[in-house]
Design a protein around this motif. Structure first.
Motif, mmCIF file in Angstrom:
data_model
loop_
_atom_site.group_PDB
_atom_site.id
_atom_site.type_symbol
_atom_site.label_atom_id
_atom_site.label_comp_id
_atom_site.label_asym_id
_atom_site.label_seq_id
_atom_site.Cartn_x
_atom_site.Cartn_y
_atom_site.Cartn_z
ATOM 1 N N VAL A 153 4.166 -6.857 -13.232
ATOM 2 C CA VAL A 153 4.799 -8.455 -12.682
ATOM 3 C C VAL A 153 3.167 -8.207 -11.574
ATOM 4 C CG1 VAL A 153 7.159 -7.640 -12.343
ATOM 5 C CG2 VAL A 153 5.764 -6.794 -10.888
ATOM 6 N N PHE A 154 2.363 -7.762 -11.189
ATOM 7 C CA PHE A 154 1.012 -8.059 -10.953
ATOM 8 C C PHE A 154 0.404 -6.606 -10.881
ATOM 9 C CE2 PHE A 154 3.696 -6.284 -6.924
ATOM 10 C CZ PHE A 154 2.555 -5.753 -6.369
ATOM 11 N N VAL A 155 -0.399 -7.126 -10.452
ATOM 12 C CA VAL A 155 -2.352 -5.690 -9.959
ATOM 13 C C VAL A 155 -2.382 -5.800 -9.344
ATOM 14 C CG1 VAL A 155 -4.119 -5.313 -11.486
ATOM 15 C CG2 VAL A 155 -2.258 -5.679 -12.869
ATOM 16 N N HIS A 156 -2.719 -4.690 -8.174
ATOM 17 C CA HIS A 156 -2.891 -5.198 -7.086
ATOM 18 C C HIS A 156 -4.352 -4.117 -7.081
ATOM 19 C CE1 HIS A 156 -3.584 -3.295 -3.207
ATOM 20 N NE2 HIS A 156 -3.206 -4.474 -2.644
ATOM 21 N N THR A 157 -5.670 -5.069 -6.478
ATOM 22 C CA THR A 157 -6.567 -4.618 -6.504
ATOM 23 C C THR A 157 -7.185 -4.599 -4.289
ATOM 24 O OG1 THR A 157 -8.208 -6.714 -6.308
ATOM 25 C CG2 THR A 157 -7.842 -4.855 -8.898
ATOM 26 N N THR A 158 -8.419 -4.035 -4.398
ATOM 27 C CA THR A 158 -9.304 -3.926 -3.058
ATOM 28 C C THR A 158 -10.706 -4.244 -2.464
ATOM 29 O OG1 THR A 158 -7.477 -2.292 -2.641
ATOM 30 C CG2 THR A 158 -9.149 -2.493 -0.531
ATOM 31 N N SER A 159 -10.849 -5.561 -2.250
ATOM 32 C CA SER A 159 -11.844 -5.338 -3.041
ATOM 33 C C SER A 159 -13.148 -5.244 -2.336
ATOM 34 C CB SER A 159 -12.104 -7.496 -2.426
ATOM 35 O OG SER A 159 -11.657 -7.579 -1.596
ATOM 36 N N ASN A 160 -12.482 -4.586 -1.083
ATOM 37 C CA ASN A 160 -13.903 -3.833 -0.105
ATOM 38 C C ASN A 160 -13.266 -2.771 0.846
ATOM 39 O OD1 ASN A 160 -16.604 -4.158 1.326
ATOM 40 N ND2 ASN A 160 -15.445 -3.839 2.905
#
Ligand code: PMP
Length: 375
Positions: A153-160
């Motif tokens: 339902v979503f993809v979660h990332t951390t940019s930094n």
């Protein structure tokens, strides 16, 4: 009065202009005879500054009135968003994909998993080579390494990753992962530090206490269509839709924190916005990385070149004794906040928006001098 050179990871340095404005307005804000903290959040005076903070944020992100996205200010920090994300978007039988490249990605996943288990949903960690083992925290994934579930339902990332000093997509524009699924990104430690296209994200969020203000407020930028599809059977206070519909005034917001965010955003706007600050941020990071790379191995940075963060520069010295000596020298020179996170040790120079090029240069100069005399 002497102000130190503040390289803290957050809460972090704030622009002096924003603080001076707060000082000048503290006792009698806008001729109201009281401080902004003492105003009703339903009063005209506060509403104006509240709206200004929202409007400035949209402007700095390049969002026009036609962009169907909501900017929301919430309390509870990015950590609360880790949990409320799952509450808002995970229902029984559904799952979300999490990419973790470090401590904050891990924490986001743990929180999502615990809520998912309660409602019969799941949060899945996307496997990639650098996600575990000794190399963890030394780089960000390449898009080709990431395979997402079709039905996430979503993809979660951390940019930094603030603790490890890794950042994604420095050579290209974000997103580093281009999922077909809705992309949710934790941008707590690089929000408004470089140009991004917010339209590429269904939801992005950032705690304020690094680049845009004091702690006590977290910003969300959400695609209205994504919001439309969120769960409506959770308590209203946790529903992002509630806060979007009420312009972040559903209940009493952290008024003073939002006021200070307004001051910081006005400062950034006057400076030329995100493109101008990105230029400074890259110059600051280059000064410090050059001091590391040209030290003949006295300073080392464990992060792979392509993933080096321009916000948090981590480095080590030959031994812990050398590190203690360097920290003492930095304090002597009027610098604070250079000790690395307790979980990884070493040094970390956080070069957020409010840290000047002059302060980064002073740090680089100190590093060179220290290596010369202690190496
Ligand atoms: N995500 C990232 C990338 C962070 O750096 C931090 C704080 N250092 C958090 C989440 C957690 O933020 P908070 O403490 O405001 O909940």
């Amino acid at each position: 009065m002497t102000r130190v050179m503040n390289f803290s990871a957050g809460p972090a340095a704030l622009p002096e202009e924003a603080l001076l404005r707060a000082r000048d307005e503290l006792l009698d804000w806008n001729g109201t005879g009281m401080s902004v903290m003492e105003q009703s959040h339903r009063g005209k005076a506060y509403e104006k500054v509240h709206q200004e903070a929202h409007d400035l944020l949209r402007k700095l992100l390049g969002l026009t009135a036609d962009d169907k996205r909501s900017v929301i200010f919430l309390q509870g920090g990015a950590t609360q968003v880790f949990a409320t994300l799952a509450m808002n978007f995970l229902r029984a039988g559904t799952s979300a994909d999490y990419v973790s490249a470090g401590a904050w990605g891990d924490k986001a996943l743990v929180e999502a998993k615990s809520y998912a288990a309660m409602v019969g949903a799941s949060a899945r960690e996307v496997r990639w080579e650098g996600a575990e083992g000794a190399g963890k925290g030394t780089r960000m994934p390449h898009p080709r390494e990431l395979v997402f579930a079709e039905d996430a339902v979503f993809v979660h990332t951390t940019s930094n990753e603030t603790i490890h000093g890794t950042q994604v997509g420095l050579s290209e524009s974000l997103p580093f992962a281009d999922p077909k699924q809705p992309h949710v990104c934790d941008m707590s430690s690089d929000f408004l530090g470089r140009v991004i296209d917010p339209r590429k994200f269904s939801l992005l969020y950032a705690g304020a206490q690094k680049n845009i203000g004091p702690s006590g407020v977290v910003v969300l930028v959400v695609d209205d269509a994504f919001l439309e599809a969120s769960c409506d059977d959770i308590p209203s206070i946790f529903r992002y839709a509630t806060h979007a519909k009420n312009g972040s005034l559903y209940n009493t917001p952290p008024t003073f924190a939002i006021y200070l965010v307004r001051n910081v955003l006005a400062w950034l706007d006057a400076k030329g916005g995100v493109p101008a600050i990105e230029k400074d941020n890259r110059a600051k990071a280059k000064l410090v990385y050059d001091a590391i790379d040209e030290s003949g191995g006295f300073y080392t940075c464990p992060v792979e070149a392509e993933s080096r963060s321009i916000m948090n520069v981590v480095f080590r010295l030959p031994s812990e004794a050398h590190e203690a000596k360097f920290l003492a020298a930095s304090e002597q020179a009027g610098m604070v906040g250079l000790k690395g996170h307790r979980s990884v040790g070493g040094m970390r120079a956080s070069l957020y928006n409010a840290v000047s090029v002059a302060h980064a240069k002073a740090l680089a100069d100190l590093m060179r001098e220290h290596a010369r005399t202690s190496g």
